[in-house]
Design a protein around this motif. Sequence first.
Motif, PDB file in Angstrom:
ATOM      1  N   ASP A  28      27.669 -29.449   6.548  1.00 57.59           N
ATOM      2  CA  ASP A  28      28.307 -30.120   5.420  1.00 57.59           C
ATOM      3  C   ASP A  28      27.462 -29.566   3.952  1.00 57.59           C
ATOM      4  OD1 ASP A  28      30.410 -31.266   6.424  1.00 57.59           O
ATOM      5  OD2 ASP A  28      30.062 -33.303   6.153  1.00 57.59           O
ATOM      6  N   THR A  29      28.076 -29.259   2.873  1.00 51.75           N
ATOM      7  CA  THR A  29      27.213 -29.023   1.666  1.00 51.75           C
ATOM      8  C   THR A  29      27.951 -29.858   0.610  1.00 51.75           C
ATOM      9  OG1 THR A  29      26.923 -26.583   2.321  1.00 51.75           O
ATOM     10  CG2 THR A  29      26.770 -27.295  -0.190  1.00 51.75           C
ATOM     11  N   LYS A  30      26.879 -30.557  -0.072  1.00 50.80           N
ATOM     12  CA  LYS A  30      27.253 -31.237  -1.094  1.00 50.80           C
ATOM     13  C   LYS A  30      26.601 -30.656  -2.531  1.00 50.80           C
ATOM     14  CE  LYS A  30      28.518 -35.569   1.370  1.00 50.80           C
ATOM     15  NZ  LYS A  30      28.568 -36.759   1.382  1.00 50.80           N
ATOM     16  N   HIS A  38      21.901 -27.844  -3.918  1.00 50.73           N
ATOM     17  CA  HIS A  38      22.870 -28.246  -2.892  1.00 50.73           C
ATOM     18  C   HIS A  38      22.119 -28.903  -1.915  1.00 50.73           C
ATOM     19  CE1 HIS A  38      25.568 -24.665  -4.306  1.00 50.73           C
ATOM     20  NE2 HIS A  38      25.105 -25.118  -5.263  1.00 50.73           N
ATOM     21  N   THR A  40      22.589 -29.213   1.781  1.00 51.01           N
ATOM     22  CA  THR A  40      23.314 -28.539   3.082  1.00 51.01           C
ATOM     23  C   THR A  40      22.589 -29.183   4.104  1.00 51.01           C
ATOM     24  OG1 THR A  40      24.057 -26.718   1.636  1.00 51.01           O
ATOM     25  CG2 THR A  40      23.961 -26.427   4.028  1.00 51.01           C
ATOM     26  N   TYR A  41      23.264 -29.723   5.077  1.00 55.52           N
ATOM     27  CA  TYR A  41      22.754 -30.268   6.281  1.00 55.52           C
ATOM     28  C   TYR A  41      22.660 -29.169   7.323  1.00 55.52           C
ATOM     29  CZ  TYR A  41      22.377 -33.729  10.441  1.00 55.52           C
ATOM     30  OH  TYR A  41      21.826 -34.195  11.377  1.00 55.52           O
ATOM     31  N   TYR A  42      21.531 -28.990   7.891  1.00 58.17           N
ATOM     32  CA  TYR A  42      21.295 -28.062   8.800  1.00 58.17           C
ATOM     33  C   TYR A  42      19.971 -28.628   9.804  1.00 58.17           C
ATOM     34  CZ  TYR A  42      19.231 -23.448  10.795  1.00 58.17           C
ATOM     35  OH  TYR A  42      18.894 -22.653  11.666  1.00 58.17           O
ATOM     36  N   PHE A 113      17.994 -29.954   4.434  1.00 59.16           N
ATOM     37  CA  PHE A 113      19.000 -30.353   3.638  1.00 59.16           C
ATOM     38  C   PHE A 113      18.913 -29.825   2.232  1.00 59.16           C
ATOM     39  CE2 PHE A 113      16.043 -34.014   3.754  1.00 59.16           C
ATOM     40  CZ  PHE A 113      16.067 -34.423   2.469  1.00 59.16           C
ATOM     41  N   GLN A 115      18.729 -27.269  -0.520  1.00 61.07           N
ATOM     42  CA  GLN A 115      18.919 -25.819  -0.993  1.00 61.07           C
ATOM     43  C   GLN A 115      19.100 -25.413  -2.370  1.00 61.07           C
ATOM     44  OE1 GLN A 115      22.798 -24.418   0.755  1.00 61.07           O
ATOM     45  NE2 GLN A 115      21.983 -22.643   1.129  1.00 61.07           N
ATOM     46  N   PRO A 118      22.540 -21.111  -3.856  1.00 57.40           N
ATOM     47  CA  PRO A 118      23.547 -21.242  -2.424  1.00 57.40           C
ATOM     48  C   PRO A 118      23.187 -20.074  -1.500  1.00 57.40           C
ATOM     49  CG  PRO A 118      24.494 -21.033  -4.880  1.00 57.40           C
ATOM     50  CD  PRO A 118      22.873 -20.893  -5.063  1.00 57.40           C
ATOM     51  N   ILE A 122      17.077 -23.364   3.491  1.00 52.65           N
ATOM     52  CA  ILE A 122      17.357 -24.767   3.366  1.00 52.65           C
ATOM     53  C   ILE A 122      15.974 -25.466   3.743  1.00 52.65           C
ATOM     54  CG2 ILE A 122      18.717 -26.800   4.373  1.00 52.65           C
ATOM     55  CD1 ILE A 122      21.002 -24.775   4.922  1.00 52.65           C
TER      56      ILE A 122
END
Length: 153
Positions: A28-30, A38, A40-42, A113, A115, A118, A122
């Motif tokens: 997911d990215t918020k 951003h 971004t869950y990694y 998470f 970032q 884009p 991350i």
Amino acid sequence: MFYWLSISLTAVDLISKLFVRYHMDVGDTKVFREGLLHFTYYQNSGAAGSSFQGYGRLFGVIAVLFIAFVVIYRKRRSDESGLRLQDAGFAFLVAGAAGNGIERLLQGKVTDFLQFSPDGGILNIADLFINVGVVILIGQLLYESIRARVRST
């Protein structure tokens, strides 16, 4: 100050990771601020830049050894000026190692998470703490070097 700061910063990192794991799914990215940040869950089971994937627990052991080295070094060093700044730098490094190390030992991977572009990498708050610690220690070394030169002239 070293222990208090290390523990507090480690807690901040671990709480931020729990928050991300609870509120986001992997991938997911918020967007917090377009072009700036951003979330971004990694999950990274390797090292920086996703290198050495699958060796997360080994890096956890390395983190424990690093923390032990710093604690032993601090106990053996001589009392001299600049130690508060050095302690702060070490506290940030230890907090980063502890935050990522705990996750690596327990889960074999870390929660990344943050970032900042884009297309960029991350990372997590522990990674930021490691960068801050390095900058503080370099700053302290530069300060001591300049101070020594001024004294000798």
